[in-house]
Design an enzyme around this catalytic site. Structure first.
Site, mmCIF file in Angstrom:
data_model
loop_
_atom_site.group_PDB
_atom_site.id
_atom_site.type_symbol
_atom_site.label_atom_id
_atom_site.label_comp_id
_atom_site.label_asym_id
_atom_site.label_seq_id
_atom_site.Cartn_x
_atom_site.Cartn_y
_atom_site.Cartn_z
ATOM 1 N N TYR A 125 17.002 -3.144 35.057
ATOM 2 C CA TYR A 125 16.549 -2.259 34.014
ATOM 3 C C TYR A 125 14.973 -2.342 34.250
ATOM 4 O O TYR A 125 14.197 -1.667 33.520
ATOM 5 C CB TYR A 125 16.723 -2.796 32.674
ATOM 6 C CG TYR A 125 18.037 -2.224 32.071
ATOM 7 C CD1 TYR A 125 19.154 -2.470 32.685
ATOM 8 C CD2 TYR A 125 17.838 -1.345 31.059
ATOM 9 C CE1 TYR A 125 20.463 -2.143 32.141
ATOM 10 C CE2 TYR A 125 18.916 -0.951 30.583
ATOM 11 C CZ TYR A 125 20.385 -1.344 31.071
ATOM 12 O OH TYR A 125 21.569 -1.003 30.456
ATOM 13 N N LYS A 188 26.577 -13.299 38.019
ATOM 14 C CA LYS A 188 27.522 -13.554 39.261
ATOM 15 C C LYS A 188 26.746 -13.820 40.329
ATOM 16 O O LYS A 188 26.577 -13.284 41.170
ATOM 17 C CB LYS A 188 27.684 -11.719 39.432
ATOM 18 C CG LYS A 188 28.640 -11.320 40.519
ATOM 19 C CD LYS A 188 30.045 -11.390 39.981
ATOM 20 C CE LYS A 188 30.944 -11.010 40.990
ATOM 21 N NZ LYS A 188 32.415 -11.208 40.750
ATOM 22 N N ASP A 222 32.621 -11.103 35.602
ATOM 23 C CA ASP A 222 33.990 -10.397 35.649
ATOM 24 C C ASP A 222 35.038 -11.352 34.835
ATOM 25 O O ASP A 222 35.839 -10.730 34.032
ATOM 26 C CB ASP A 222 34.376 -10.077 37.031
ATOM 27 C CG ASP A 222 34.163 -11.434 37.934
ATOM 28 O OD1 ASP A 222 33.448 -12.483 37.820
ATOM 29 O OD2 ASP A 222 34.612 -11.120 39.262
ATOM 30 N N ASP A 246 24.073 -5.722 28.691
ATOM 31 C CA ASP A 246 24.252 -4.434 28.150
ATOM 32 C C ASP A 246 25.738 -4.171 28.008
ATOM 33 O O ASP A 246 26.188 -3.449 27.179
ATOM 34 C CB ASP A 246 23.575 -3.299 29.105
ATOM 35 C CG ASP A 246 23.560 -1.687 28.579
ATOM 36 O OD1 ASP A 246 23.631 -1.566 27.227
ATOM 37 O OD2 ASP A 246 23.841 -1.052 29.301
#
Ligand code: NAD
Length: 360
Positions: A125, A188, A222, A246
Site C-alpha cells: 500500500y 507469509k 493462507d 485488508d
C-alpha cells in the site's frame, strides 16, 4: 458538559446519508459534538483541483478526531485512494477492526469476538509502483536477474522494523487494555523472508515484552484464512501487515454477517479517524437503503476514544437491540434482501434513537 469538536467527512456514494443518521444518533445520546464538516473525494476534484484539499487535513490535525463516511476510489486509473492518503498524511499507522457477532444478524457463525489490527502505512500500500516499460521498472527487472518477465509492472513492498514495532506494540497494548488473552501475528514469512521475515522477527521481540500477560502465536496468512472459517473461536487479536490485514478484515466482516456491520478506526500517535470497513456502495447512492450500523459502531469506538464511555455503551446497546428485534432493520439484515419489511437507512437510525431515548 464537555463539547468535543470533531471533523466530519460525509464521504460520497451512500456516505452522506449514513453520516447524517450517525450525527442524529450521537445527538440523541446527549454527547455534545461540534462537527467541523469538510469535503473530500471525487465529487470535490472540480471545486478544489484535488480529492484531498489541504483544509481537510488541517481540520483533522487541529481537532485530532475525525469521523469519515466512505469515499470512492477509481479502479486502475485516476487519483490514488483518498482513504489511503488520509492514513498516510496523518500517520494513522494502526487500523483497528473489531469483529463481533450481534444477536439477530444472520451468519454461519456465532460468538465471534475478534479484533483485527492492520498496519496502515507500509507494505504494497506504500504506493511505490512502476508502470510497465518505465525506466524504473526496467532497472528493477535488470537488477532481478531473470526473475521478472521483461515489460512487467512493479509494485514495491516495503516493511520496516520501526513500522512493525509500533503496530505490534499497538496490538499488545490494545490486548492489555481490553482484557484480551492472545495476539496472533500473521505473515507469509516462509515465502517473503526479508519483508514478512522482518515483521515476524520484530513481532517476536515485542511479544517477549508482554510475556506472562498476553499470549503470542504465529500463523501463515493462507492457513489463517482457513482457520478463521473453521475455528474462529480460537483467535482473539490478530496483527497483520497492511495487505493481509485488508483482506482478512473483510473475511472477518463476513464471519460476523457482512460489511454492513463492521466498524473501524485508524489511530496515529495523537490523532484518530473512525470509519466503516465497507466502501461507498455507489449503486445504492441516494436510495436510503444501506445499513448505517458499521458507521454507527465506528462512532461508538469514537465515543470511547473521546472518553464518552457511558454514551458509547448506550449507543451500542440501542444498535444491538434494534438488530436483535429485526424489525426496523435494512435489507441486508432481513432473511432475504428483497424482504418488503426492510426499512431505510434513516428509519433504522430513528428506531435506534427511540431506543436511546427510552434508555434501551
Ligand atoms: P462496498 O463496500 O462499497 O460495497 C460492496 C457491496 O457490499 C455493496 O454493493 C453492498 O452490497 C454491500 N454493502 C456495502 N456497504 C453496505 C452497507 N452499509 N449496508 C449494506 N450493504 C452494504 O465495496 P466496493 O463496491 O468494492 O467499493 C465501492 C467504492 O468504495 C470503491 O470506490 C472503493 O474503492 C471504495 N471503498 C472505500 C472505502 C473507505 O472509504 N474506507 C473502503 C472500501 C472501499
Amino acid at each position: 458538559m464537555t463539547k468535543h469538536t470533531v471533523t466530519l467527512i460525509p464521504g460520497d456514494g451512500t456516505g452522506p446519508e449514513i453520516t447524517a443518521v450517525v450525527q442524529k444518533v450521537i445527538d440523541a445520546t446527549g454527547v455534545a459534538i461540534q462537527w467541523d464538516v469538510v469535503e473530500a473525494g471525487a465529487d470535490v476534484v472540480q471545486k478544489y483541483g484535488t480529492p484531498l484539499p489541504d483544509s481537510v487535513l488541517a481540520s483533522i490535525r487541529k481537532n485530532k478526531v475525525a469521523l469519515k463516511g466512505p469515499l470512492t476510489t477509481p479502479i486502475g486509473t485516476g487519483f490514488r485512494s483518498v482513504n489511503v492518503a488520509l492514513r498516510k498524511e496523518l500517520e494513522l499507522f494502526a487500523c483497528l477492526r473489531p469483529c463481533r457477532t450481534y444477536k439477530g444478524v444472520r451468519s454461519r457463525f456465532q460468538n465471534i469476538d475478534l479484533v483485527v489490527v492492520r498496519e496502515n502505512m507500509e507494505d504494497l500500500y506504500a504506493g511505490v509502483e512502476f508502470a510497465p516499460g518505465s525506466k524504473e521498472a526496467d532497472d528493477i527487472i535488470a537488477l532481478a536477474k531473470n526473475k521478472i518477465i521483461p515489460g512487467s509492472a512493479i509494485s514495491i513492498k516495503p516493511i520496516s522494523k520501526i513500522g512493525t514495532e509500533r503496530i505490534v506494540r499497538f496490538a499488545f497494548d490494545y490486548a492489555v487494555k481490553h482484557n484480551r488473552k492472545k495476539v496472533t501475528a500473521v505473515t507469509k514469512a516462509n515465502i517473503m523472508k526479508f519483508t514478512d521475515g522482518l515483521f515476524l522477527e520484530t513481532a517476536r521481540e515485542v511479544a517477549a515484552r508482554y510475556k506472562g500477560r498476553i499470549d503470542y502465536e504465529e500463523r501463515l496468512v493462507d492457513n489463517m484464512c482457513m482457520q478463521l472459517v473453521q475455528k474462529p473461536e480460537l483467535y482473539d487479536v490478530l496483527v497483520l501487515p497492511n495487505l493481509y490485514g485488508d483482506i482478512v478484515s473483510d473475511l472477518c466482516a463476513g464471519l460476523i454477517g457482512g460489511l454492513g456491520i463492521a466498524p473501524g478506526a485508524n489511530h496515529g500517535t495523537d490523532t484518530a479517524l473512525f470509519e466503516a470497513v465497507h466502501g461507498s456502495a455507489p449503486k445504492y447512492k441516494g436510495l436510503n437503503k444501506v445499513n448505517p450500523t458499521a458507521v454507527l459502531l465506528s462512532a461508538v469506538l469514537m465515543l470511547d476514544h473521546l472518553g464518552e464511555t457511558d454514551a458509547a455503551r448506550r449507543m451500542e446497546k440501542a444498535v444491538s437491540d434494534v438488530i436483535a428485534e429485526g424489525k426496523s432493520v435494512t435489507y441486508d439484515l432481513k432473511p432475504s434482501p428483497d424482504d418488503p419489511s426492510a426499512v431505510g437507512t434513516s428509519q433504522m437510525g430513528d428506531a435506534i434513537i427511540q431506543k436511546i431515548r427510552k434508555g434501551s
